[in-house]
Design a protein around this motif. Structure first.
Motif, PDB file in Angstrom:
ATOM      1  N   ALA A 142       0.816  -1.215   0.000  1.00 14.78           N
ATOM      2  CA  ALA A 142       0.000   0.000   0.000  1.00 14.78           C
ATOM      3  C   ALA A 142       0.848   1.264   0.000  1.00 14.78           C
ATOM      4  O   ALA A 142       1.671   1.479   0.879  1.00 14.78           O
ATOM      5  CB  ALA A 142      -0.931   0.005   1.200  1.00 14.78           C
TER       6      ALA A 142
ATOM      7  N   LYS B  76      -3.659   0.778   5.409  1.00 17.90           N
ATOM      8  CA  LYS B  76      -5.014   0.334   5.088  1.00 17.90           C
ATOM      9  C   LYS B  76      -4.937  -0.932   4.256  1.00 17.90           C
ATOM     10  O   LYS B  76      -3.865  -1.331   3.807  1.00 17.90           O
ATOM     11  CB  LYS B  76      -5.753   1.433   4.305  1.00 17.90           C
ATOM     12  CG  LYS B  76      -5.907   2.720   5.073  1.00 17.90           C
ATOM     13  CD  LYS B  76      -6.563   3.773   4.198  1.00 17.90           C
ATOM     14  CE  LYS B  76      -6.571   5.121   4.923  1.00 17.90           C
ATOM     15  NZ  LYS B  76      -6.988   6.199   4.031  1.00 17.90           N
ATOM     16  N   ARG B  77      -6.085  -1.525   4.026  1.00 20.16           N
ATOM     17  CA  ARG B  77      -6.139  -2.706   3.170  1.00 20.16           C
ATOM     18  C   ARG B  77      -5.636  -2.340   1.769  1.00 20.16           C
ATOM     19  O   ARG B  77      -6.065  -1.356   1.192  1.00 20.16           O
ATOM     20  CB  ARG B  77      -7.576  -3.208   3.089  1.00 20.16           C
ATOM     21  CG  ARG B  77      -7.672  -4.511   2.349  1.00 20.16           C
ATOM     22  CD  ARG B  77      -9.085  -4.982   2.248  1.00 20.16           C
ATOM     23  NE  ARG B  77      -9.252  -5.364   0.849  1.00 20.16           N
ATOM     24  CZ  ARG B  77     -10.382  -5.450   0.236  1.00 20.16           C
ATOM     25  NH1 ARG B  77     -11.492  -5.152   0.859  1.00 20.16           N
ATOM     26  NH2 ARG B  77     -10.430  -5.825  -1.011  1.00 20.16           N
ATOM     27  N   ASN B  78      -4.740  -3.146   1.258  1.00 20.37           N
ATOM     28  CA  ASN B  78      -4.165  -2.863  -0.047  1.00 20.37           C
ATOM     29  C   ASN B  78      -5.070  -3.401  -1.150  1.00 20.37           C
ATOM     30  O   ASN B  78      -5.806  -4.358  -0.952  1.00 20.37           O
ATOM     31  CB  ASN B  78      -2.782  -3.498  -0.155  1.00 20.37           C
ATOM     32  CG  ASN B  78      -1.948  -2.861  -1.228  1.00 20.37           C
ATOM     33  OD1 ASN B  78      -2.353  -1.899  -1.855  1.00 20.37           O
ATOM     34  ND2 ASN B  78      -0.766  -3.400  -1.444  1.00 20.37           N
ATOM     35  N   GLU B  79      -4.994  -2.772  -2.314  1.00 21.26           N
ATOM     36  CA  GLU B  79      -5.786  -3.188  -3.465  1.00 21.26           C
ATOM     37  C   GLU B  79      -4.937  -3.067  -4.724  1.00 21.26           C
ATOM     38  O   GLU B  79      -4.081  -2.183  -4.815  1.00 21.26           O
ATOM     39  CB  GLU B  79      -7.019  -2.293  -3.610  1.00 21.26           C
ATOM     40  CG  GLU B  79      -7.970  -2.386  -2.439  1.00 21.26           C
ATOM     41  CD  GLU B  79      -9.210  -1.531  -2.629  1.00 21.26           C
ATOM     42  OE1 GLU B  79      -9.568  -1.239  -3.781  1.00 21.26           O
ATOM     43  OE2 GLU B  79      -9.819  -1.177  -1.616  1.00 21.26           O
TER      44      GLU B  79
ATOM     45  N   HIS C 171      -2.546   5.491   1.171  1.00 20.43           N
ATOM     46  CA  HIS C 171      -3.285   4.321   1.642  1.00 20.43           C
ATOM     47  C   HIS C 171      -2.489   3.481   2.640  1.00 20.43           C
ATOM     48  O   HIS C 171      -2.951   2.409   3.029  1.00 20.43           O
ATOM     49  CB  HIS C 171      -3.680   3.446   0.446  1.00 20.43           C
ATOM     50  CG  HIS C 171      -4.363   4.209  -0.637  1.00 20.43           C
ATOM     51  ND1 HIS C 171      -5.654   4.673  -0.523  1.00 20.43           N
ATOM     52  CD2 HIS C 171      -3.920   4.619  -1.841  1.00 20.43           C
ATOM     53  CE1 HIS C 171      -5.982   5.321  -1.624  1.00 20.43           C
ATOM     54  NE2 HIS C 171      -4.939   5.311  -2.438  1.00 20.43           N
ATOM     55  N   ARG C 172      -1.317   3.926   3.034  1.00 24.22           N
ATOM     56  CA  ARG C 172      -0.455   3.159   3.927  1.00 24.22           C
ATOM     57  C   ARG C 172      -1.207   2.807   5.210  1.00 24.22           C
ATOM     58  O   ARG C 172      -1.879   3.647   5.802  1.00 24.22           O
ATOM     59  CB  ARG C 172       0.806   3.962   4.254  1.00 24.22           C
ATOM     60  CG  ARG C 172       1.828   3.161   5.029  1.00 24.22           C
ATOM     61  CD  ARG C 172       3.085   3.970   5.229  1.00 24.22           C
ATOM     62  NE  ARG C 172       4.084   3.180   5.923  1.00 24.22           N
ATOM     63  CZ  ARG C 172       5.235   3.650   6.336  1.00 24.22           C
ATOM     64  NH1 ARG C 172       5.558   4.905   6.115  1.00 24.22           N
ATOM     65  NH2 ARG C 172       6.088   2.871   6.960  1.00 24.22           N
TER      66      ARG C 172
END
Length: 194
Positions: A137, A144-147, A141-142
């Motif tokens: 991430a 948090k859930r990665n996408e 977004h660090r």
């Protein structure tokens, strides 16, 4: 394990390596398991995907990791990929000389003061034909859930560091992937690996 490694859709062995940051296992055990995994990958004729995370003190997992890889003697044309690379310029050069690709992830977007941002200091120097974009991430977004969609931010950061367009970085890293693994883009899209 080796029988599964021979499946046509298996293209690499990993993620294996050393993690001195969390140290969930004693380092000597980590090294023994890492060596065993590399030997199995060599028997299976598969490139390895390396996870290497140094501790915050002066001991460096990268030195141990690269020394162990050199001892195993992997093929120069397809040794493996250093996933989410955080090592020094010297570590990168040593890995490139051993046939590795270097994978930069969300850590390249972290602030320069962050230890995980080490690649920002020297990123323009590595070979563009040996870079990959994995997932970790990125900012913002660090933590948090990665996408998978977040890889675009990593590509944007790399493009900025190289004065390229995001599209050029995406095209180059995609070519790198297919070339390294000896895959045809059309058959790979259809789910058939050769």
């Amino acid at each position: 394990m080796l029988q599964w490694a021979r499946h046509p859709k298996v293209i690499a062995w990993g993620e294996i390596g050393l993690d001195y940051f969390y140290d969930h296992s004693p380092r000597e055990i980590q090294k023994a398991v890492f060596r065993q995994q590399m030997e199995l990958a060599k028997q299976a004729k598969l490139p390895i995907i390396i996870h290497c995370r140094p501790s915050d003190n002066s001991e460096n997992a990268w030195d141990d990791c690269l020394a162990m890889i050199a001892d195993i003697g992997l093929p120069l044309d397809s040794a493996g990929i250093l996933h989410c690379f955080t090592g020094s310029v010297d570590h990168a050069r040593r890995a490139l000389d051993m046939g590795f690709m270097i994978s930069f992830a969300g850590n390249i977007t972290f602030p320069k003061r962050s230890p995980s941002a080490t690649p920002r200091k020297w990123f323009p120097r590595p070979h563009a034909d040996r870079n990959r974009l994995p997932l970790l991430a990125p900012l913002p977004h660090r933590g948090k859930r990665n996408e998978p969609a977040f890889v675009a931010e990593v590509a944007r950061q790399i493009a900025e560091l190289h004065s390229l367009s995001t599209e050029e970085v995406g095209a180059q890293t995609t070519r790198n992937f297919y070339k390294f693994f000896g895959l045809d883009p059309e058959t790979a899209k259809a789910g058939v690996c050769t």
